[in-house]
Structures are given as C-alpha cells and as structure tokens.
Design a protein around this motif. Structure first.
Motif, mmCIF file in Angstrom:
data_model
loop_
_atom_site.group_PDB
_atom_site.id
_atom_site.type_symbol
_atom_site.label_atom_id
_atom_site.label_comp_id
_atom_site.label_asym_id
_atom_site.label_seq_id
_atom_site.Cartn_x
_atom_site.Cartn_y
_atom_site.Cartn_z
ATOM 1 N N SER A 98 0.836 -1.203 0.000
ATOM 2 C CA SER A 98 0.000 0.000 0.000
ATOM 3 C C SER A 98 0.869 1.251 0.000
ATOM 4 C CB SER A 98 -0.969 -0.002 1.187
ATOM 5 O OG SER A 98 -0.251 0.071 2.390
ATOM 6 N N PHE A 99 2.023 1.168 0.642
ATOM 7 C CA PHE A 99 2.929 2.328 0.615
ATOM 8 C C PHE A 99 3.412 2.588 -0.808
ATOM 9 C CE2 PHE A 99 7.093 4.285 0.709
ATOM 10 C CZ PHE A 99 6.896 5.365 1.550
ATOM 11 N N VAL A 100 3.883 1.526 -1.447
ATOM 12 C CA VAL A 100 4.412 1.682 -2.810
ATOM 13 C C VAL A 100 3.310 2.144 -3.758
ATOM 14 C CG1 VAL A 100 5.403 0.444 -4.765
ATOM 15 C CG2 VAL A 100 6.226 -0.008 -2.446
ATOM 16 N N LEU A 101 2.136 1.534 -3.604
ATOM 17 C CA LEU A 101 1.038 1.853 -4.515
ATOM 18 C C LEU A 101 0.621 3.316 -4.381
ATOM 19 C CD1 LEU A 101 -0.742 0.287 -6.540
ATOM 20 C CD2 LEU A 101 -2.463 0.169 -4.759
ATOM 21 N N THR A 102 0.505 3.788 -3.159
ATOM 22 C CA THR A 102 0.078 5.185 -3.010
ATOM 23 C C THR A 102 1.135 6.133 -3.559
ATOM 24 O OG1 THR A 102 0.902 5.113 -0.753
ATOM 25 C CG2 THR A 102 -1.450 4.891 -1.043
ATOM 26 N N ARG A 103 2.420 5.770 -3.366
ATOM 27 C CA ARG A 103 3.463 6.648 -3.908
ATOM 28 C C ARG A 103 3.465 6.620 -5.431
ATOM 29 N NH1 ARG A 103 2.844 7.159 0.970
ATOM 30 N NH2 ARG A 103 4.284 8.397 2.196
ATOM 31 N N ALA A 104 2.944 5.536 -6.013
ATOM 32 C CA ALA A 104 2.909 5.452 -7.477
ATOM 33 C C ALA A 104 1.709 6.186 -8.050
ATOM 34 C CB ALA A 104 2.881 3.985 -7.908
ATOM 35 N N LEU A 105 0.798 6.609 -7.172
ATOM 36 C CA LEU A 105 -0.374 7.329 -7.681
ATOM 37 C C LEU A 105 0.091 8.598 -8.384
ATOM 38 C CD1 LEU A 105 -2.915 7.046 -4.746
ATOM 39 C CD2 LEU A 105 -3.060 5.964 -6.970
ATOM 40 N N PRO A 106 -0.614 8.971 -9.418
ATOM 41 C CA PRO A 106 -0.186 10.150 -10.160
ATOM 42 C C PRO A 106 -0.420 11.401 -9.328
ATOM 43 C CG PRO A 106 -2.319 9.456 -10.920
ATOM 44 C CD PRO A 106 -1.865 8.423 -9.926
ATOM 45 N N GLY A 107 0.261 12.448 -9.717
ATOM 46 C CA GLY A 107 -0.041 13.721 -9.094
ATOM 47 C C GLY A 107 0.839 14.016 -7.917
ATOM 48 N N ASP A 108 0.812 15.249 -7.537
ATOM 49 C CA ASP A 108 1.662 15.742 -6.489
ATOM 50 C C ASP A 108 0.745 16.332 -5.431
ATOM 51 O OD1 ASP A 108 3.312 17.098 -4.863
ATOM 52 O OD2 ASP A 108 4.365 18.188 -6.448
ATOM 53 N N PRO A 109 0.557 15.618 -4.316
ATOM 54 C CA PRO A 109 -0.368 16.112 -3.305
ATOM 55 C C PRO A 109 0.007 17.522 -2.858
ATOM 56 C CG PRO A 109 0.425 13.925 -2.713
ATOM 57 C CD PRO A 109 1.204 14.355 -3.919
ATOM 58 N N ALA A 110 1.289 17.788 -2.826
ATOM 59 C CA ALA A 110 1.710 19.126 -2.388
ATOM 60 C C ALA A 110 1.121 20.188 -3.301
ATOM 61 C CB ALA A 110 3.228 19.212 -2.361
ATOM 62 N N ALA A 111 1.218 19.969 -4.599
ATOM 63 C CA ALA A 111 0.669 20.946 -5.539
ATOM 64 C C ALA A 111 -0.843 21.003 -5.422
ATOM 65 C CB ALA A 111 1.064 20.582 -6.964
ATOM 66 N N TYR A 112 -1.440 19.828 -5.222
ATOM 67 C CA TYR A 112 -2.896 19.786 -5.162
ATOM 68 C C TYR A 112 -3.418 20.556 -3.958
ATOM 69 C CZ TYR A 112 -7.592 17.892 -5.333
ATOM 70 O OH TYR A 112 -8.950 17.747 -5.419
ATOM 71 N N PHE A 113 -2.735 20.375 -2.830
ATOM 72 C CA PHE A 113 -3.251 20.988 -1.624
ATOM 73 C C PHE A 113 -2.714 22.387 -1.379
ATOM 74 C CE2 PHE A 113 -4.130 16.540 -0.963
ATOM 75 C CZ PHE A 113 -5.463 16.630 -0.658
ATOM 76 N N ALA A 114 -1.853 22.837 -2.285
ATOM 77 C CA ALA A 114 -1.325 24.187 -2.104
ATOM 78 C C ALA A 114 -2.379 25.222 -2.449
ATOM 79 C CB ALA A 114 -0.090 24.387 -2.954
ATOM 80 N N GLY A 115 -3.467 24.787 -3.078
ATOM 81 C CA GLY A 115 -4.543 25.731 -3.327
ATOM 82 C C GLY A 115 -4.508 26.313 -4.719
ATOM 83 N N PRO A 116 -5.534 27.106 -5.036
ATOM 84 C CA PRO A 116 -5.757 27.501 -6.413
ATOM 85 C C PRO A 116 -4.725 28.477 -6.971
ATOM 86 C CG PRO A 116 -7.328 28.563 -4.948
ATOM 87 C CD PRO A 116 -6.567 27.588 -4.132
ATOM 88 N N ALA A 117 -4.053 29.226 -6.138
ATOM 89 C CA ALA A 117 -3.159 30.228 -6.705
ATOM 90 C C ALA A 117 -1.738 30.077 -6.172
ATOM 91 C CB ALA A 117 -3.684 31.628 -6.406
ATOM 92 N N ALA A 118 -1.372 28.867 -5.835
ATOM 93 C CA ALA A 118 -0.056 28.663 -5.234
ATOM 94 C C ALA A 118 1.047 28.770 -6.278
ATOM 95 C CB ALA A 118 -0.011 27.300 -4.582
ATOM 96 N N ASP A 119 2.184 29.248 -5.857
ATOM 97 C CA ASP A 119 3.333 29.279 -6.771
ATOM 98 C C ASP A 119 4.334 28.220 -6.313
ATOM 99 O OD1 ASP A 119 4.252 30.347 -4.448
ATOM 100 O OD2 ASP A 119 4.332 32.412 -5.211
ATOM 101 N N ALA A 120 5.435 28.135 -7.040
ATOM 102 C CA ALA A 120 6.414 27.083 -6.775
ATOM 103 C C ALA A 120 6.871 27.112 -5.323
ATOM 104 C CB ALA A 120 7.604 27.238 -7.709
ATOM 105 N N GLN A 121 7.018 28.332 -4.786
ATOM 106 C CA GLN A 121 7.529 28.447 -3.423
ATOM 107 C C GLN A 121 6.545 27.873 -2.399
ATOM 108 O OE1 GLN A 121 7.873 32.464 -2.046
ATOM 109 N NE2 GLN A 121 8.237 31.756 0.032
ATOM 110 N N SER A 122 5.258 28.233 -2.571
ATOM 111 C CA SER A 122 4.300 27.742 -1.580
ATOM 112 C C SER A 122 4.119 26.234 -1.707
ATOM 113 C CB SER A 122 2.964 28.477 -1.696
ATOM 114 O OG SER A 122 2.538 28.553 -3.016
ATOM 115 N N ILE A 123 4.271 25.708 -2.936
ATOM 116 C CA ILE A 123 4.170 24.256 -3.098
ATOM 117 C C ILE A 123 5.327 23.574 -2.377
ATOM 118 C CG2 ILE A 123 4.291 22.378 -4.776
ATOM 119 C CD1 ILE A 123 2.794 24.244 -6.692
ATOM 120 N N ALA A 124 6.518 24.164 -2.492
ATOM 121 C CA ALA A 124 7.683 23.587 -1.819
ATOM 122 C C ALA A 124 7.492 23.605 -0.308
ATOM 123 C CB ALA A 124 8.938 24.353 -2.208
ATOM 124 N N GLU A 125 6.907 24.698 0.202
ATOM 125 C CA GLU A 125 6.659 24.785 1.642
ATOM 126 C C GLU A 125 5.746 23.654 2.096
ATOM 127 O OE1 GLU A 125 6.800 29.673 1.625
ATOM 128 O OE2 GLU A 125 4.940 28.644 2.154
#
Lengths: 292, 395, 537
Positions: free
Chosen positions: B81-108
C-alpha cells in the motif's frame, strides 16, 4: 458412479453425450449457451450491424428518447445509444476475456509450482497470494488503475491481479493432492522431468474446476470494469463501453433520461448473467457425479 | 477425493464470482488458514482436537499459529500500500497548495507533508508512526486517519451486516427450497433470480432503487447517509445507530435509521444473495444425500423433520463460513454503494482519498481492511473448529 | 464556553457525537421557519482557510463565520437577482478607513462596539495578528495577500485598540479590494493564542476545528464528509443580525441525488448545481434557479507552446476557427453562461473583460490556415481533460475533437485524475492541448492577464510569452482604472490575446443555485454560499 477425477480423458464422445444430457436436463443452462452465442455474435458482427457511427455526435439530436430511428434513444451528445451498446460488446468481452486469461495463466502457473514443489516456493507464493487476498480488492484495482493510468490494458492488468489468488489457490490444491498420485509416480518413473510431469500429467487434471471459475470470473471482470468506470477510472472516452455508459447515464436517470443507463445496463446484466449461468452449466458438465 | 476441488473453488472464489460452487461436503469454504496450513483441514486435526483439555490447548496453539502466519500478509499489505500510493499520479503538495499557489508555496507544503524526503526515509517514518499507533493525518479531510476510520467503520459495518442479514433471510430459504425440489422449475427459478441479482453493478441497482422508491414513489427517505436531517444520532455506544437507538430507547430514531438503511442494504443484499443461496443449496443437497439423513428417514422421521430438523442443521455450517467470507468481501466492496447513498462509511472515504492521492488515508483504509480480513478469517477458522459436527461428535 | 470544552482535544469523534443541548430538540426545529437545509457536492476539509491543504469549498467558513476589515456591497442585477458589488466597499470590522495623500498608508478605524462571538471586543491587535498570520503561513493565503501588496508583518501596525494601519510599498488599486476577499479574515487572537503551542504559534490545529471569529454565524457542528451546522451569532456587530437562525449543510456527492432532493423539496438550497439541472429545473413550481455568469472567468481551450505545431500562431488560429462553439455552448454548458465567440472585430472597443473573442466556426478558414502554416497534412496531439470536471470538459472535448479531426488534427482524449490535474496543467504546464478554467477574484482585466498570460505564472498553462504583455501587465496592475494609459494598455493586451490565441475562449461560465422557500441568495465572486442575507419565505 463417483469418478475420482472429474475430467479424465474418457473420450470425446462420452463427454459430448454428457454435455447434451446436462443441456437437456437443465433448460437454464441451455438458455445460457444460446445467450452466450448471441453475445459472441454481437461482439464479432456488432460494428457491421450498428445503424449509426457510435462516435458521431449530433448536438441537434441530443437526449432523444427511444424512437424508430434511434431504438435506444440518443445520449447527451446526440450519439445513437443502440449503436454504442452494440459496438461496446466487443470491447467488454475483450476486457473480460483478456483479464481472465491473464489471471488464469499466471495464477495457475504460480499455484501449480507451489503445489508441486512445496517448500520455499510454496511459502513465498503463499505469502504473496495472502497479501493480495488481504487487500480490499476493488480498492486495489482502483489503486492500480489510478497509478498506471486508465487505459484498457491497465484495467485488464488490475482485474487480472485481483483474480489471480483464486486460480493460484485452486491450482495449488489440485496439484498438491495429485503430486504423489499413482499416475504421476508412474510418469516420473518413466523418466519424465518434473516440469513435464507437472505440465502434461498433473496439470490437465486440475483444469476442470478452474474452467468453472473462468466463466464466473468473466462476469465479474465486466462488473469490475464497470465499477472502475463509475469512479471515473474506466476506458477513455469516446470509446463505447457498457460500464462507462451506465455510470454516465446514471446521472441522467433523475432528470428522466432513463434510456441512457437502462439499455447499456441491461446489456451488461445480460452478459454477466450469461457468464454466471454458463459457469454453473460448466460445473455440471465437468462434474459427472451430477449424473447420478 | 473429489471434494478437494470444491475447497479450492469455494468460499472466496464464489464470493467474487457471485456464485459459490456446489460444494460436495460441508466444511468447504476456504478460510485463509486452509491455504496457510498447506493441507486440507484434515481428519487428523479433528481427532487431535477431540480430546478434551488437550483439544483446548491444541486449539489455542492453532490460533496462535494462525495469528503468526497472518503477520507476513499484513507486512506485505503495509509495503504494497505504501508503494502503490506513492505510485499514484499527481503531487499532493501541488494539489493541496490551493488555487493560486506558486512554486515556493508548493515547496513549503511539500516540506510540511514530509514529501521532500526520500522514499525509504518516508517509509521508515510511516512504519515508525504505525508502530506508535499513528496512521497519520488525512490531507483531504484534515482529520487523523485513525479517528476517521473509527468513526466511519461502524457505518460500514452496520450497512454490511444489515445487508447480510437481509440477504441470508432471503437466500437461505431460496437455497433450501431449490435443494428440496432439485431439478424442478423452483430450482431453476431460484438460480435465475439469485444470478440476476449478482449480475447488476451495485451502483446501478442503487441509483435505480433511489429513483423508484425515493424520487417516484416517495416511500423511502432521501438518500442522505445514516439518518434523515430530522434526527440526530443517538448516544454512541456501539456506533451502530440502530442498536444505539434501541439502547437509548429512542424508537423514533431507530425508525429513522432503519428507513435510511433500507435501500442501501437491499442493494447490497441483492448482490450477496447468490453465494449464500448457492452454498445453502449445495450444502442441503449434500446433507440430504448423506448417511445420517438416510438413517433418519429409515427411522421413520417425517419428511419435514428430515428436511428442516436433520438436514438443515447440518447444512448450516458451510453457510455460516460462506457468510464470513462474503462479509469480508462485501465490506471492501461496498465502496460504490456508499458513494451512491452518501453513506459515511470507510469505502466512500477510501474512494475520495484515492482520487486526490491522499496517502495516509488510503494506506490507513487498506491496512484496516486487511486487519479485519485476517481477523475475520481467524474467527471463521475458530468458529469452524468449534461447531464442526465431527469435532463435537468426538468430544 | 462549554462549546470549547466540549471540542477541546475531542476532535471529530465528539463533534459527531452531538453533545450540544439544543440538538435534542432539533428534530422539530429543523422544519421550522428559521432553518435552511443546503446540499452541496464537495467536502469541507477545514474550518481554517489559512491552513495547509484547505480546499476551496472550505472557504465558505471564512466567508460566513468570520468578518474582514471591509466587505463588498450587494447590488440587484437587471434580472432581479442579487450579486455582490465589486464597485462598493462597505464597513466590516472597520467602520471607516482613509488613505494617505500618497496612497501608501491606509488607516482603519474599528467599530468601538465590535465583539467576537465569545463576547470579547475586537481590537486592532486582533486585526494585526490575523494579517500577520495570513502573510506568514505561506501557501495560497500568502500568495493572495501578495497580490494586494500585503507581504510582511512590518506593513501592519496596531496604532491603538481601535486603529489599524497598513503601509504599502506602492499605491495600488488592488490593495483595498484584496482585503475584502475571504483570505484576510479577522480572528480572535486571544482565544487563538490560548490554544497555540510553541510548534504551532498560529494555532492552526485549533482554528482548524473551531471558529474563533466575529462573523454572522458560528459553526456548532462539523462532521467532515457529512455535514456542518451554522448557528446565528445573535450578538453580531459588523452588520445586521441575519434573519435565519440555522443553516444545515449536507454533503451529498451524487449530483443525481442532490437534484432529487431539491426537486422533491427535502432541502431548501442546492448550491452550485450542474448546468443541465439548472436548465431543466427552471420553471419548476416553487423552485427558483439562479444563474449568474462568473466575473472575470472564462473556460478556455489551451494550446501549449511547448508543443511544436502550436508554436505557430497560424495553427493556434486554425484551432480557434475549428471549434464548434455553438454546439459546445449548448451541449457542455446547456446554454448557461455567456458565449465568448463571434466577436465582430479583432480590435477591442472597450476594456470589458471577458468579451467575445473574434472567432467562430469556419472549417474552411481553419484548413487554409493549417495549409499556410505547413501543416496541411495534419498532426496528432493528445487532448487532456480533468476527470473531476468531466461534466463539462468531456462533452466539450468530444465535440472539439470531432471538428479537429475534420481539419486533419487527430486529438485522442486523455483524462487526468483530479490529483494530477493541477500539477500537470498548471505547475508543470506540460499538457499540449487541454481545457482550463481561470477566474480572477479581483475584477480587472490586468489581474486576469497577470495570472493567465505572463510567462511562468500559474494559470498560463499554455506557456505563452509575449514581450509586450510582459512589459504592460506589471504597470497596468497598479494603475487606476480611469487612467487613459491603463485603458490603452488593456485594449492592446486584449488585442494581442485575440490575435495570438494561446487561450481560445469557449464561454464565460455561470454559477447556478436552486432554492425554494427562501430568498436572499447572493452571487459572490468566490463562488461560495454566502448565507448572511438568506431569509426563509
């Protein structure tokens, strides 16, 4: 008459006679066989018979109820539902056949090896199969498709993986009990290699119970693909596929456009129904004890 | 000899295909232990268990061994389950950074979520937390996973159990009737009915039922989860609203909870009838053809008593074990039904989590299900050894 | 007070367990004339907009349970429906404000009678703490604050208990409106600090599960994934006390179920309903359907300049001429919203934004342009859509795909799951042909261009770069709207956007709400239910 191993190579004629008996004896199975032939016919000739291009939209004719022109009505893009249902037969059948074939081959190979050699092979494969079994299977399929991307191939792989344990277990059990059987010992004494004994002498005897499973799983594979479509992880549009059509149509039921979901739903149900009944029929066929 | 085939195809396979096989002997369904043991639950085992205190000790040892043997599967589930979830597409950080996030806030956010570390590091952290009883925090609902699973699991269990009770009440009589009139139209009709039930996708059945019984007829309440808006949940004791309502003496709430439960339970019941009916039929046929039924007949018992007294009681063991298998399968499979009925169970939780790559939530759900599955199999094995007629006869 | 004790450390389990005394009597009250039951499709995942990972539907908490220094007014639209008024700012926590002559210092005077929901007074220290929090926590809140020139705590000063001062680095028309968006909401800093820890100085954990504001409603019950209950704040001081006492929000994922609920009258409000339902429910007895075009927003077809053929302007124009706009608008939007095609001229007359692009469906012209660009034989390009927006994206994409095939461009469809969509389309900007949507909260064309046409900025999913736009936008952002230079600049930007078409406008979306037995629904730019004005009929 209680045969020890159901499908001994007892001659084709006896088998056919038994088949005919089972069909006569059980009208439901007869119907299932007829339906099966019908579905295969649709899968082969569907695209030729479809009155419309299943992909061609016509915004002016969107969401029309069934009529003489469009037997099953039209969808939100004005595509002919009847043509789409008909053409989808081939893809749905292909998905289920491919998935089941794949899990059958892989599962039976793993299971047969585990059953024959035992020891660490058995231990390792056993743990792998346990792990798959312990997963909530539909969620595992979802995860696989989500991770690999929603293409037809990945849906097939996902369905194959979650079916694999059952074949592995059946094959293992069937092989294990015949490993030391007289005919296997004889084959070994005659100088056959282990692999040869397993593949040519023991494994064929394990086939019948797995055949039954095959048919049952075909139906389940279709349902599984439909479920994935409902979550949004099905084949990509605009490819017609029953599951996607039902899933998308389901949102139109409340607004009165029932034909979008009902017709592909019926097609789907008919196919799964057929495979399930066929599985029962096959079981009767390969189990001569029923003759008594 | 021939019955071994039945062991293999039985139980789980039947659940999956929706059609359990005609088992040729009672104790056929395959609990996990059957595979683990490496041999059929043999007669030798039964004899060993038969000797009083020794049997109890043997039983305890057996259970202990089962528990140990199920550990590798759980470890496997944790890793996969660990491997499978990490293989899921997408970047949760970018997803949860919100609608107007920039590279810096995504990194945070990536750093906050611990996703900037290497995978092995993340895994070690995860396992460490797991050992400490911490399943992590779901990023999509913002709640600790353990807390949410604990809150949602009773909902799923209540739904699944109700569905199975309903399903058993219909399927077992159908199976018995089919067996009693084997080969007649009754038999064929039963078979066709239960097969039809399992041939429909549950989400489709669910939506169709909602349309007819809520939208058109207005008989069912709005499909809004476990209780209508008019009620608030009873004091939680078991987490089952129906039971809690009875305990609290709130009959009105009980009625409300039952009304909400009806449609999703029927949807699931339709889907789970087939394996139960088939197993009941097969077990009855087996029992009817057995020596003790023949003896009972010869002893002059009435056909009714033979059917319902002798044969039925002996046929129930495989049905009960099948029930266990169906239960654990259904619990993981009612994902779609929960979605249709806005049922706040673990299944709908998992679906939502998977779609947004909510690692902790997906892993927590999978692990919880795996533990339940293993525990249930153990339970089936234990019950099985406890009520196996051969064991009892020996004791 | 007992509310706090009840919630402390208990988390969602107790939240769900309903220990509040009034809940026992709610069954009767729920049908009463002062309660509205609302359904929506999405999940509220936090009560704190500033928290990492807070999703869009959760912004309604900031809107309904908190106040800002200033708020936008409300106006009546020509069709009789209500809308927020971008042109009017009304007092919120602040009763008045003034700019220094150079426009660099804004001084706010707080209401002396201002009270938080726990009865304590609203002070300038609370405001400063809240603003500091918004610019410090990072992520989206800080990004949004920066758009208004609000970047660091040094800019904010509590002069005395009732005077709050903001110092800007340069005067900008964006600063004051940016204080009226949901982000800079005012928290009860004393209450929050009492629940802060060394690791969590901004009390993110506490505010995540509790509302500590002064807004017209308080959240008394929250079961994530299921429901949320707003109760009226009877001591509301920043405006009139709301008429309704309670709003129960139920999350219902299935759109079909939501439709059935509002149609059968089991709920009073269904927020953000699909266009199809809006169209079909209109005229239903007793039901009001409200459709308001979203300001400063367009649904677009993006042609990514990373993809070789799309580097050529003629190819992008060819695609723009091939889109079946009318069919798309009717089939994907069900005629809800405003068409954005068929403009008369390639030179804009006004700076109204959005306004129809000068393209319509002309396959011959599209083919000719492709020939001219050297792609007469056509090419293949993957066409990406977002799974979670497939309700409109899929029909639109299928129709566009069909017409593209007619001019020789084969565009196989790829559905991207929601989690991956933002990353792929906006962060990595790697989708060759895709559908995308952006709407600016601050209603200026320059603000839209800033996000969607400047290279590297988040919503420029087409990787577009134009030197003229790069030079104009930063200047235009801070110019007043009546400045002739500003108007000229905006016209030029629009002209370039039309000629170069990296973003092909499909239509201006609308937000739909259906309700019955209630009035006072207002459209707001943030597309969240704003319940303070609701009334039961």
């Amino acid at each position: 008459m209680t045969a020890a191993t159901p499908a001994r190579p007892t001659g084709l004629r006896a088998f056919l006679a038994h088949g005919a008996y089972v069909l006569r004896d059980n009208p439901v199975t007869l119907i299932a066989f007829a339906l099966f032939l019908f579905i295969v016919f649709c899968a082969v000739f569907g695209p030729l018979l479809a009155p419309y291009d299943p992909l061609e939209s016509n915004a002016a004719r969107a969401l029309q109820p069934p009529s003489a022109d469009h037997w099953f009505g039209t969808d939100s893009l004005g595509r002919d539902v009847f043509s789409r249902v008909l053409v989808a037969t081939r893809l749905d059948l292909a998905i289920s056949v491919a998935a089941v074939a794949l899990s059958f081959c892989a599962g039976s190979a793993i299971g047969a090896a585990a059953g024959y050699w035992g020891g660490w092979v058995d231990a390792v494969t056993g743990r792998v199969v346990d792990t798959i079994m312990a997963f909530p299977l539909f969620v595992l399929a979802m995860g696989i498709v989500a991770a690999l991307g929603n293409t037809v191939e990945n849906i097939v792989y996902a369905t194959a993986i979650i079916n694999l344990p059952f074949y592995a277990r059946v094959a293992r059990a069937e092989v294990a009990i015949r490993r030391e059987a007289g005919f296997a010992q004889a084959a070994r004494l005659a100088g056959n290699s282990d692999l040869r004994v397993l593949a040519l002498h023991i494994f064929p005897n394990a086939l019948p119970p797995m055949m039954v499973q095959l048919s049952l799983n075909m139906g389940w594979a279709i349902l599984n693909a439909a479920g994935l479509s409902f979550i949004g992880l099905g084949v990509r549009p605009p490819t017609p596929e029953w599951g996607i059509m039902v899933a998308e149509g389901a949102n139109f039921i409340v607004s009165g456009e029932w034909w979008l979901a009902i017709f592909p739903g019926l097609a789907l149900m008919l196919a799964v129904f057929t495979f399930n009944l066929l599985g029962d029929g096959l079981r009767d066929l390969v189990d001569p004890r029923r003759r008594t | 000899m021939a019955e071994s085939g039945g062991h293999g195809v039985g139980g789980a396979a039947g659940v999956m295909g929706g059609s359990a096989p005609y088992a040729r002997r009672g104790p056929s369904p395959t609990a996990l232990g059957r595979w683990l043991k490496g041999e059929r639950l043999g007669e030798d085992a039964a004899i060993a268990l038969a000797a009083g205190r020794a049997a109890a000790r043997a039983r305890a040892r057996m259970i202990g061994r089962r528990v140990l043997l199920s550990l590798p599967a759980l470890v496997g589930v944790v890793i996969v389950s660990f491997v499978l979830t990490r293989a899921l597409p997408g970047d949760p950080a970018a997803y949860f950074a919100g609608p107007a996030a920039d590279a810096q806030s995504i990194a945070e956010i990536r750093a906050q979520l611990g996703l900037d570390r290497s995978l092995p590091e993340q895994f070690l952290v995860y396992v460490g937390d797991l050992l400490g009883g911490d399943l992590g925090q779901s990023i999509s609902t913002g709640q600790p996973v353990l807390e949410e699973l604990a809150r949602r699991l009773p909902a799923s269990l209540e739904l699944t159990l109700s569905a199975l009770i309903l399903s058993t009440l219909v399927a077992v009589p159908l199976g018995v009737a089919a067996a009693a009139r084997q080969g007649t139209w009754v038999d064929h009709a039963c078979r066709a009915v239960v097969t039809a039930g399992v041939s429909l996708p549950t989400f489709f059945t669910g939506i169709a039922l909602v349309y007819v019984f809520y939208y058109v007829l207005g008989w069912a309440p709005a499909p809004l989860g476990r209780l209508d808006l008019l009620y608030f949940p009873p004091e939680p004791v078991t987490g089952f609203y129906t039971v809690d309502a009875v305990l609290a003496g709130e009959l009105e709430t009980l009625r409300g909870a039952l009304a909400q439960l009806a449609l999703p339970a029927v949807t699931l019941a339709l889907f789970t009838m087939a394996p139960l009916a088939r197993m009941a039929r097969a077990a009855m046929l087996e029992a009817l053809g057995s020596d003790y039924v023949r003896t009972a007949r010869a002893a002059g018992l009435s056909p009714t008593r033979v059917l319902y007294g002798v044969a039925f009681s002996n046929a129930m063991l495989p049905v009960v074990t099948t029930l266990g298998m169906v239960f654990s399968f259904t619990l993981g499979a009612n994902v779609l039904v929960e979605k249709v009925f806005a049922w706040p169970g673990v299944g709908s939780y998992a679906v939502e989590a998977l779609v947004v790559s909510d690692y902790a939530a997906v892993q927590g759900f999978v692990l919880a299900m795996a533990v339940l599955f293993v525990a249930l199999n153990l339970l089936i094995d234990v019950i099985y050894t406890l009520i196996d007629p051969r064991t009892r006869q020996g004791a | 007070m007992q509310r706090r004790d009840f919630m402390r450390g208990a988390g969602a389990v107790t939240l769900g367990a309903a220990a509040l005394p009034f809940l026992k009597v709610l069954p009767a009250a729920a049908q009463g004339a002062d309660t509205v039951v609302m359904v929506m499709g999405q999940t509220i995942n936090s009560l704190d907009l500033h928290r990492t990972g807070t999703n869009r539907p959760s912004y309604q908490i900031a809107v309904n349970a908190y106040d800002r220094l200033v708020e936008f007014g409300v106006k009546t639209l020509p069709d009789g429906s209500l809308s927020y008024d971008y042109a009017t700012l009304v007092p919120g926590v602040a009763e008045s404000w003034s700019f220094s002559d150079d426009g660099l210092v804004i001084t706010f005077r707080l209401r002396p009678e201002g009270k938080f929901q726990d009865g304590s007074p609203i002070t300038a220290q609370d405001v400063k703490w809240s603003y500091d929090r918004a610019v410090t926590v990072g992520g989206f809140p800080s990004t949004q604050m920066r758009a208004g020139g609000l970047e660091s705590p040094e800019q904010f000063e509590a002069v005395d208990d009732l005077t709050f001062r903001v110092t800007l680095k340069r005067p900008s028309k964006l600063s004051l409106p940016d204080m009226a968006v949901p982000v800079p909401f005012i928290l009860n800093s004393r209450l929050a600090l009492a629940n802060a820890t060394a690791d969590d100085p901004w009390a993110l954990e506490y505010v995540h599960k509790n509302t500590v504001g002064s807004g017209p409603f308080r959240v008394t019950r929250w079961e994530p994934g299921q429901s949320l209950v707003y109760e009226r704040n009877d001591g509301y001081t920043s405006g009139p006390v709301p008429q309704i006492a309670r709003v129960i929000v139920r999350e219902v994922p299935s759109p079909a179920t939501r439709r059935a609920l509002i149609e059968r009258g089991d709920v009073q409000m269904s927020f953000d309903i699909p266009n199809k339902d809006a169209k079909e429910l209109e005229g239903t007895d007793g039901l009001t359907v409200n459709t308001t075009p979203v300001e400063n927003a367009i649904y677009i077809l993006g042609t990514n300049l990373n993809f070789e053929p799309f580097k050529n302007k003629l190819v992008r124009q060819a695609v723009a001429w091939s889109v079946p706009y009318d069919d798309v608008f009717q089939t994907a939007a069900y005629g809800r919203g405003v068409p954005m095609h068929g403009g008369k001229s390639f030179t804009p007359e006004t700076i109204e934004w959005p306004q129809p692009f000068p393209y319509s469906t002309d396959l011959d012209r599209a083919k000719a342009l492709l020939e001219e660009a050297g792609y007469g034989a056509g090419f293949e390009v993957p066409f990406y859509i977002d799974l979670s927006q497939s309700d409109w994206m899929e029909p639109a994409a299928l129709l566009i795909q069909e017409n593209l095939a007619k001019i020789g461009i084969s565009a196989p469809l790829e559905k991207v799951p929601g989690a991956n969509w933002r990353t792929a389309s906006l962060v990595e900007k790697r989708l060759p042909l895709h559908l995308e949507t952006f709407g600016g909260w601050l209603n200026y064309p320059c603000y839209y261009f800033y996000w969607a046409y400047l290279e590297g900025n988040l919503f420029n999913s087409a990787n577009y770069r134009n030197e003229e736009i790069e030079a104009m936008v930063p200047k235009a952002l801070h110019l007043p709207v009546d400045d002739p230079e500003y108007i000229a600049m905006c016209k030029r930007m629009i002209e370039i956007a039309w000629d170069e078409v990296p973003r092909i406008a499909l239509w201006q979306p609308a937000v739909n709400a259906a309700y019955r037995d209630m009035t006072g629904y207002e459209y707001w730019f943030h597309r969240q239910p704003t319940i303070r004005g609701w009334k039961r009929a």
